[in-house]
Scaffold this active site. Structure first.
Site, PDB file in Angstrom:
ATOM      1  N   CYS A 182       0.708  -1.143   0.022  1.00  0.00           N
ATOM      2  CA  CYS A 182       0.240   0.026  -0.053  1.00  0.00           C
ATOM      3  C   CYS A 182       1.002   1.220   0.040  1.00  0.00           C
ATOM      4  CB  CYS A 182      -1.042   0.002   1.418  1.00  0.00           C
ATOM      5  SG  CYS A 182      -1.943   1.502   1.519  1.00  0.00           S
TER       6      CYS A 182
ATOM      7  N   GLU B 175       3.432  -5.995   8.587  1.00  0.00           N
ATOM      8  CA  GLU B 175       3.870  -4.370   8.237  1.00  0.00           C
ATOM      9  C   GLU B 175       5.005  -3.908   9.042  1.00  0.00           C
ATOM     10  OE1 GLU B 175       0.686  -1.637   8.240  1.00  0.00           O
ATOM     11  OE2 GLU B 175       1.943  -0.129   8.863  1.00  0.00           O
TER      12      GLU B 175
ATOM     13  N   THR C  60       0.357   1.358  10.277  1.00  0.00           N
ATOM     14  CA  THR C  60      -0.648   2.244   9.642  1.00  0.00           C
ATOM     15  C   THR C  60      -2.219   1.985  10.459  1.00  0.00           C
ATOM     16  OG1 THR C  60      -0.963   0.628   7.866  1.00  0.00           O
ATOM     17  CG2 THR C  60       0.373   2.503   7.566  1.00  0.00           C
TER      18      THR C  60
HETATM   19  S1  SF4 Z   1      -5.481  -0.185   5.872  1.00  0.00           S
HETATM   20 FE1  SF4 Z   1      -4.974   1.894   5.281  1.00  0.00          FE
HETATM   21  S2  SF4 Z   1      -2.686   1.305   5.255  1.00  0.00           S
HETATM   22 FE2  SF4 Z   1      -3.483  -0.626   5.158  1.00  0.00          FE
HETATM   23  S3  SF4 Z   1      -3.748  -1.148   2.936  1.00  0.00           S
HETATM   24 FE3  SF4 Z   1      -5.607   0.001   3.667  1.00  0.00          FE
HETATM   25  S4  SF4 Z   1      -5.139   2.140   3.209  1.00  0.00           S
HETATM   26 FE4  SF4 Z   1      -3.357   1.031   3.043  1.00  0.00          FE
END
Ligand code: SF4
Length: 320
Positions: free
Chosen positions: A100, A130, A168
């Protein structure tokens, strides 16, 4: 006659832009290159999505060392460390990166603060993919802060040059608590240049907070290993829901949870296709909860371009 039974349906919920992009990336890779397509780790943390893609010819592996030399591997939405990229290159793997862009942003912040010689305190969950990828950008500079106890263990070289960054998909409130604890130890602690907790995580938490005080029960559709989905359960309870449970599928609802319940809140994590929420609403409707009211706290219009290798093909995802 009204039965008092009603459903509050959180909006926004479900797929975020990063998950949408990652799932379409794998679908397009299958179309363009044909199966098998290897994916390192679960492309997104959702059982339904992973099982559907597996049926279409995706082979999920834990490490790139399991991918045959020269084959195609997709990196998941959670991101990878430079060491993983180097290993893929050494094995002549063809790679497509579905990380992402909002995770990549945090990687770049690590690189920048590493260059500026900061100690980096990364707030996140130990063992989460992550966090492993982000910390791997500068393992010599990053210390993971997960629990309140971790705050006391942190050792820095210069208390004037310390920055906090984060995963995130954390609870916004808990993260700020952790930052305050860190700031008590390091008053000069620098903040990230912009929020690391992504818009999707915080928007889904805000929507749950808005409906939770009215809910006897909140059902969060999401998988056990989905960080943001677990946080929605916690946020619902903290915001006043009498009970909250995480379920992958409607069939996992325990009918006893419904005893004495009138208002049920429904939401879903950022890796959950809305079809699973619709199935839950259908299941609830068959048991008398057919009155559904949407609780909207934000509208989301963000979308991300596909990885370069796949940009010509842009139809919508089929895993819905
Ligand atoms: S939760 Fe947030 S950081 Fe994770 S893939 Fe979705 S938009 Fe991206």
């Amino acid at each position: 006659m009204s039965t008092g039974k009603r459903v509050l349906l959180a909006k926004p919920r479900g797929y975020c832009a990063g998950v949408d992009r990652a799932v379409i990336t794998v679908e397009k890779a299958l179309e363009k290159y044909g199966p098998p397509v290897y994916v390192r780790k679960e492309i997104v943390h959702n059982r339904h999505v992973v099982e559907t893609l597996r049926e279409r010819g995706v082979i999920f592996v834990e490490e790139t060392s399991e991918v045959p030399e020269g084959a195609l591997v997709v990196f998941s939405a959670h991101g990878v460390s430079p060491a993983v990229r180097a290993e893929a290159q050494a094995r002549n793997l063809r790679t497509i990166d579905a990380t992402c862009p909002l995770v990549t942003k945090v990687h770049k912040e690590v690189n920048r603060f590493d260059r500026e010689d900061y100690d980096i305190l990364l707030i996140g969950h130990e063992g989460h993919e992550e966090v492993e990828g982000t910390a791997g950008e500068a393992p010599h500079r990053v210390q993971l802060v997960d629990t309140a106890e971790d705050v006391d263990k942190v050792q820095v070289r210069d208390p004037e040059k310390v920055v906090w960054l984060s995963q995130t998909t954390l609870s916004v409130d808990e993260t700020m608590e952790r930052v305050e604890q860190l700031r008590e130890r390091f008053p000069k602690l620098a903040d990230p240049p912009s929020d690391d907790i992504c818009y999707a995580t915080s928007n889904r938490q805000t929507a749950v907070k808005a409906m939770a005080p009215e809910c006897d029960l909140v059902l969060v559709v999401g998988s056990r290993n989905s960080s943001n989905s677990n946080r929605l359960v916690e946020v619902a309870l903290q915001a006043g829901a009498k009970a909250a449970h995480l379920i992958d599928f409607a069939s996992e609802v325990d009918e006893q949870w419904l005893d004495g319940v009138e208002t049920i809140g429904v939401t879903s994590g950022a890796s959950v296709p809305d079809v699973l929420v619709l199935e839950l609403l259908d299941w609830l409707s068959q048991r008398g909860w057919s009155d559904v009211e949407e609780v909207t706290t934000a509208s989301e219009k963000i979308s991300f371009a596909l990885p370069r290798e796949l940009r010509e093909a842009k139809e919508r995802s089929q895993v819905r």
